[in-house]
Scaffold this active site. Sequence first.
Site, mmCIF file in Angstrom:
data_model
loop_
_atom_site.group_PDB
_atom_site.id
_atom_site.type_symbol
_atom_site.label_atom_id
_atom_site.label_comp_id
_atom_site.label_asym_id
_atom_site.label_seq_id
_atom_site.Cartn_x
_atom_site.Cartn_y
_atom_site.Cartn_z
ATOM 1 N N LYS A 47 1.141 -1.399 -0.171
ATOM 2 C CA LYS A 47 -0.220 -0.302 0.113
ATOM 3 C C LYS A 47 1.108 1.259 0.087
ATOM 4 O O LYS A 47 0.037 2.197 0.818
ATOM 5 C CB LYS A 47 -0.803 -0.083 1.178
ATOM 6 C CG LYS A 47 -1.887 -1.210 1.585
ATOM 7 C CD LYS A 47 -2.267 -2.080 -0.134
ATOM 8 C CE LYS A 47 -3.294 -0.775 -0.749
ATOM 9 N NZ LYS A 47 -3.370 -1.768 -1.847
ATOM 10 N N GLY A 49 2.311 2.307 -3.138
ATOM 11 C CA GLY A 49 2.129 2.769 -4.190
ATOM 12 C C GLY A 49 3.340 1.887 -5.164
ATOM 13 O O GLY A 49 2.678 2.503 -6.332
ATOM 14 N N TRP A 52 1.303 2.757 -8.674
ATOM 15 C CA TRP A 52 1.717 3.831 -9.476
ATOM 16 C C TRP A 52 3.389 3.873 -9.815
ATOM 17 O O TRP A 52 2.763 4.178 -11.451
ATOM 18 C CB TRP A 52 1.546 5.093 -8.226
ATOM 19 C CG TRP A 52 1.711 6.060 -8.577
ATOM 20 C CD1 TRP A 52 1.544 7.026 -10.049
ATOM 21 C CD2 TRP A 52 1.759 7.071 -7.837
ATOM 22 N NE1 TRP A 52 1.846 7.557 -10.157
ATOM 23 C CE2 TRP A 52 1.746 8.404 -9.063
ATOM 24 C CE3 TRP A 52 2.015 7.559 -6.915
ATOM 25 C CZ2 TRP A 52 1.831 9.870 -8.539
ATOM 26 C CZ3 TRP A 52 2.051 9.063 -5.949
ATOM 27 C CH2 TRP A 52 2.163 9.812 -7.113
ATOM 28 N N HIS A 94 6.640 -7.375 -2.128
ATOM 29 C CA HIS A 94 7.041 -6.750 -0.684
ATOM 30 C C HIS A 94 7.879 -7.587 0.653
ATOM 31 O O HIS A 94 7.534 -6.889 1.808
ATOM 32 C CB HIS A 94 5.712 -6.833 -0.239
ATOM 33 C CG HIS A 94 4.306 -6.161 -0.823
ATOM 34 N ND1 HIS A 94 4.534 -5.024 -1.332
ATOM 35 C CD2 HIS A 94 2.980 -6.764 -1.401
ATOM 36 C CE1 HIS A 94 3.636 -4.484 -1.763
ATOM 37 N NE2 HIS A 94 2.631 -5.620 -2.702
ATOM 38 N N SER A 124 -4.759 2.762 4.294
ATOM 39 C CA SER A 124 -4.405 1.892 3.028
ATOM 40 C C SER A 124 -5.078 0.502 3.130
ATOM 41 O O SER A 124 -5.778 -0.192 2.633
ATOM 42 C CB SER A 124 -3.561 1.946 2.156
ATOM 43 O OG SER A 124 -3.648 1.854 0.577
ATOM 44 N N TYR A 179 6.271 8.290 -1.937
ATOM 45 C CA TYR A 179 5.070 8.722 -1.973
ATOM 46 C C TYR A 179 4.503 10.422 -1.870
ATOM 47 O O TYR A 179 4.304 10.803 -3.148
ATOM 48 C CB TYR A 179 4.302 7.546 -1.445
ATOM 49 C CG TYR A 179 2.491 7.618 -1.781
ATOM 50 C CD1 TYR A 179 1.768 6.900 -2.960
ATOM 51 C CD2 TYR A 179 1.466 9.137 -1.431
ATOM 52 C CE1 TYR A 179 0.323 6.963 -3.348
ATOM 53 C CE2 TYR A 179 0.041 8.365 -1.548
ATOM 54 C CZ TYR A 179 -0.778 7.698 -2.660
ATOM 55 O OH TYR A 179 -1.700 8.006 -3.101
ATOM 56 N N PHE A 215 -3.650 9.836 -10.453
ATOM 57 C CA PHE A 215 -4.623 8.467 -10.090
ATOM 58 C C PHE A 215 -5.769 8.534 -10.490
ATOM 59 O O PHE A 215 -6.443 6.860 -11.107
ATOM 60 C CB PHE A 215 -5.399 8.795 -8.572
ATOM 61 C CG PHE A 215 -6.071 7.802 -7.762
ATOM 62 C CD1 PHE A 215 -5.513 7.123 -7.361
ATOM 63 C CD2 PHE A 215 -7.220 8.449 -7.726
ATOM 64 C CE1 PHE A 215 -6.501 6.079 -6.433
ATOM 65 C CE2 PHE A 215 -8.130 7.758 -7.490
ATOM 66 C CZ PHE A 215 -7.843 6.933 -6.547
ATOM 67 N N MET A 218 -5.449 5.770 -13.721
ATOM 68 C CA MET A 218 -5.644 4.700 -13.256
ATOM 69 C C MET A 218 -6.280 4.237 -12.995
ATOM 70 O O MET A 218 -6.311 2.337 -12.861
ATOM 71 C CB MET A 218 -4.257 4.166 -12.705
ATOM 72 C CG MET A 218 -2.695 4.741 -13.507
ATOM 73 S SD MET A 218 -1.672 4.165 -12.191
ATOM 74 C CE MET A 218 -1.635 3.267 -11.676
ATOM 75 N N ARG A 245 -7.774 3.177 -4.154
ATOM 76 C CA ARG A 245 -9.427 3.790 -3.536
ATOM 77 C C ARG A 245 -9.725 5.536 -3.699
ATOM 78 O O ARG A 245 -9.700 6.166 -3.661
ATOM 79 C CB ARG A 245 -8.490 3.280 -2.087
ATOM 80 C CG ARG A 245 -9.926 3.480 -1.452
ATOM 81 C CD ARG A 245 -9.286 2.936 0.240
ATOM 82 N NE ARG A 245 -7.617 3.829 0.546
ATOM 83 C CZ ARG A 245 -8.024 5.045 1.943
ATOM 84 N NH1 ARG A 245 -9.465 5.459 2.249
ATOM 85 N NH2 ARG A 245 -7.329 5.220 2.418
ATOM 86 N N LYS A 246 -8.472 5.576 -3.000
ATOM 87 C CA LYS A 246 -8.398 7.857 -2.514
ATOM 88 C C LYS A 246 -7.163 8.419 -2.904
ATOM 89 O O LYS A 246 -7.531 9.188 -4.255
ATOM 90 C CB LYS A 246 -8.561 8.491 -1.247
ATOM 91 C CG LYS A 246 -9.521 7.887 -0.551
ATOM 92 C CD LYS A 246 -10.078 9.376 0.463
ATOM 93 C CE LYS A 246 -10.655 9.756 1.236
ATOM 94 N NZ LYS A 246 -11.309 9.849 1.951
ATOM 95 N N GLY A 247 -6.456 7.792 -3.039
ATOM 96 C CA GLY A 247 -5.008 8.120 -3.455
ATOM 97 C C GLY A 247 -4.851 9.182 -3.056
ATOM 98 O O GLY A 247 -3.848 10.820 -3.879
HETATM 99 P P1 A3P Z 1 -4.724 4.562 -1.038
HETATM 100 O O1 A3P Z 1 -5.583 3.257 0.086
HETATM 101 O O2 A3P Z 1 -4.631 5.695 0.464
HETATM 102 O O3 A3P Z 1 -5.572 5.140 -1.820
HETATM 103 P P2 A3P Z 1 -0.038 -0.613 -3.736
HETATM 104 O O4 A3P Z 1 0.130 -0.112 -5.197
HETATM 105 O O5 A3P Z 1 1.068 -0.206 -3.367
HETATM 106 O O6 A3P Z 1 -0.760 -1.216 -3.291
HETATM 107 O O7 A3P Z 1 -0.749 0.660 -3.199
HETATM 108 C C1 A3P Z 1 -2.090 1.542 -3.328
HETATM 109 C C2 A3P Z 1 -2.422 3.087 -2.418
HETATM 110 O O8 A3P Z 1 -1.499 3.910 -3.395
HETATM 111 C C3 A3P Z 1 -3.005 3.719 -2.858
HETATM 112 O O9 A3P Z 1 -4.094 4.057 -1.828
HETATM 113 C C4 A3P Z 1 -4.105 3.860 -4.567
HETATM 114 O O10 A3P Z 1 -5.050 4.593 -4.073
HETATM 115 C C5 A3P Z 1 -2.638 4.509 -4.243
HETATM 116 N N1 A3P Z 1 -2.298 5.071 -5.943
HETATM 117 C C6 A3P Z 1 -2.392 4.179 -6.817
HETATM 118 N N2 A3P Z 1 -2.152 4.598 -7.848
HETATM 119 C C7 A3P Z 1 -1.724 5.905 -7.362
HETATM 120 C C8 A3P Z 1 -1.499 6.929 -8.220
HETATM 121 N N3 A3P Z 1 -1.529 6.775 -9.782
HETATM 122 N N4 A3P Z 1 -1.632 7.893 -7.432
HETATM 123 C C9 A3P Z 1 -1.880 8.871 -6.425
HETATM 124 N N5 A3P Z 1 -1.699 7.438 -5.791
HETATM 125 C C10 A3P Z 1 -2.235 5.702 -6.617
#
Ligand code: A3P
Length: 285
Positions: A47, A49, A52, A94, A124, A179, A215, A218, A245-247
């Site tokens: 969680k 990023g 991303w 991870h 997250s 992040y 975000f 994606m 989710r929220k990003g």
């Molecule tokens: P939230 O749950 O706070 O929204 P991972 O990819 O390591 O599983 O991390 C997931 C987290 O990264 C989630 O956080 C997700 O929304 C956020 N995320 C994924 N893509 C993103 C983007 N393009 N920009 C910003 N946050 C992003």
Amino acid sequence: MSAQSQTSLLHKHMGVLFSTMSSLELLRSLDSFDAREDDIFLVSYPKSGTHWVAEVLENIPHAGITLTSPIELGNVSKFEELKMVSRRRVIPTHLNYEMLPVTVKQKQCKIIYIVRNPKDTAVSLFHYYRDNPNLPSPETWAAFLELFIKGDVVYGSWFDHILSWEEHKKDENVLFLFYEEMKKDFVKSLKKISAFLGISVTDSEMSKISRHTSFSEMKSNAAKENCDPNHVICALTPNRNLVFRKGVVGDWINYFTPNQKRIFDELFTEKMKSSEVGRLLKEYV
Ligand code: A3P
């Protein structure tokens, strides 16, 4: 979460919880993985990023890379599957530093390590636990936070993970990305990535990457491709819809009670007292 659901969905390797989608045979045989010198490892605590940054790497023109599924996902046939990839491999994981296959360390493969402040990471991961059928559903946020604090969650304690990797932050083959910095100045982080990989990216390519990896972009693409088995980045689910989710930075404020914040801050201060990463994250926790 019941003891029974814990047993069927999670198991332990070297004292750390893993999803049962990572077989114990595979986890025990990680050191027999044959790394290639040009492999790139994309490492993070869950969680932080990962999706991303994976998308950013895939959008860099002429990078000549193939993004694989996580090294710890699946069973012992995994290494055969990875052998089939002929182009330069980007391998997500991870794993903590100790568990990283020894050949990756010997060959000094390039490693991108992504960090996110632990409060947003906890929130997250709470949602991921709740929405992801591959993880046991926590009863409440308070119950989940207790597990997170104790490191009784998948991939163990956030603190142990970060600190195990921080020891290698200054290694030439390691790039740390934050992040929060990516959110604040995406192009700056992208320049760090391209310089680290030795790939030149023009300004117009940068704006294109920035647009494609936003975000909202994606999230809507995830809804279209959803369970594409060839695009699995996290060893905890093949369902990309659960990821976006929220990003944002700072959502933790909506979850931590003043008492939870006090307890967490004390722990953060104690655990991260000699950590440069801790100092850099201070403004976000
Ligand atoms: P939230 O749950 O706070 O929204 P991972 O990819 O390591 O599983 O991390 C997931 C987290 O990264 C989630 O956080 C997700 O929304 C956020 N995320 C994924 N893509 C993103 C983007 N393009 N920009 C910003 N946050 C992003």
